[in-house]
Enzyme design. Sequence first.
Site, PDB file in Angstrom:
ATOM      1  N   GLY A  46       0.781  -0.958   0.195  1.00  0.00           N
ATOM      2  CA  GLY A  46       0.176  -0.016   0.168  1.00  0.00           C
ATOM      3  C   GLY A  46       0.814   1.365  -0.189  1.00  0.00           C
ATOM      4  N   CYS A  99       6.391  -0.467   7.037  1.00  0.00           N
ATOM      5  CA  CYS A  99       5.746   1.187   6.322  1.00  0.00           C
ATOM      6  C   CYS A  99       6.825   1.478   5.491  1.00  0.00           C
ATOM      7  CB  CYS A  99       5.221   1.940   7.392  1.00  0.00           C
ATOM      8  SG  CYS A  99       4.735   3.478   6.611  1.00  0.00           S
ATOM      9  N   LEU A 100       6.755   1.902   4.271  1.00  0.00           N
ATOM     10  CA  LEU A 100       7.655   2.466   3.181  1.00  0.00           C
ATOM     11  C   LEU A 100       8.537   3.578   4.149  1.00  0.00           C
ATOM     12  CD1 LEU A 100       6.270   1.722  -0.104  1.00  0.00           C
ATOM     13  CD2 LEU A 100       7.986   0.463   1.282  1.00  0.00           C
ATOM     14  N   HIS A 141      -4.120   0.892   8.004  1.00  0.00           N
ATOM     15  CA  HIS A 141      -2.761   1.129   7.968  1.00  0.00           C
ATOM     16  C   HIS A 141      -2.806   2.593   7.053  1.00  0.00           C
ATOM     17  CE1 HIS A 141       1.675   0.850   7.945  1.00  0.00           C
ATOM     18  NE2 HIS A 141       1.572   1.582   7.059  1.00  0.00           N
ATOM     19  N   GLU A 142      -3.170   2.451   5.712  1.00  0.00           N
ATOM     20  CA  GLU A 142      -3.124   3.274   4.601  1.00  0.00           C
ATOM     21  C   GLU A 142      -4.000   4.497   5.177  1.00  0.00           C
ATOM     22  OE1 GLU A 142      -0.640   3.374   2.735  1.00  0.00           O
ATOM     23  OE2 GLU A 142      -0.415   1.279   3.066  1.00  0.00           O
ATOM     24  N   HIS A 145      -2.577   7.106   7.269  1.00  0.00           N
ATOM     25  CA  HIS A 145      -1.622   8.128   6.690  1.00  0.00           C
ATOM     26  C   HIS A 145      -2.523   9.162   6.271  1.00  0.00           C
ATOM     27  CE1 HIS A 145       2.106   5.908   6.685  1.00  0.00           C
ATOM     28  NE2 HIS A 145       1.648   4.808   6.135  1.00  0.00           N
TER      29      HIS A 145
HETATM   30 NI    NI Z   1       2.767   2.944   5.759  1.00  0.00          NI
END
Ligand code: NI
Length: 192
Positions: A46, A99-100, A141-142, A145
């Site tokens: 994601g 997470c990126l 999670h997304e 953000h």
């Molecule tokens: Ni993330």
Amino acid sequence: MAILPVVTYDDPVLRKPAEPVDPDHPGLGKFIDDLFETMYEASGVGLAAPQVGVSLKLFVVDADAITEDEEEDSFGPGVFINPEIEVVDPEKWDAEEGCLSLPDIREKVARPETIRIRYQDRDFNTHEEEHSGWYARVLQHEYDHLRGVLFIDYLGAFRKRLIRKKLEEVRLGKAQTEYQLAPKNSGTDEKE
Ligand code: NI
């Protein structure tokens, strides 16, 4: 298409609520394509717009890789514009997340099992769906953000202390990643 540099947790864009997306937002289609390309390049499941420095209520997912279990919902590429999430089953379960924007950090996070999500797709058609399990986790999670929340916010004081050093390395731009991170502003280092 283009690969966009990913910002890390210390970037203020990840801490503020994102702006609603308008159907005639300039360059929206290309931006969505770029988000997908960036996510695939980084082997993510994601990616939310604020993670590439754009404060818009929009994220993309492709959770196929982690929802192979046939018991689970399995979904390919999805675009979620102006999403709203409501918890259906508040019972929480723990699983490790990454997470990126937090390279090299994986921690167990407790999240509700079942959620309802209302969103617009890339053609601005509205959908309302209920999801459980891994897919519901990715969506939560997304979605976080888009409201300035990161998964590390859910950790207890002890776990937070244990990852402090890794966080510091990321903040100083020393994290090693196989995808492109946004450069740190040199010379404007804030004191903590
Ligand atoms: Ni993330």
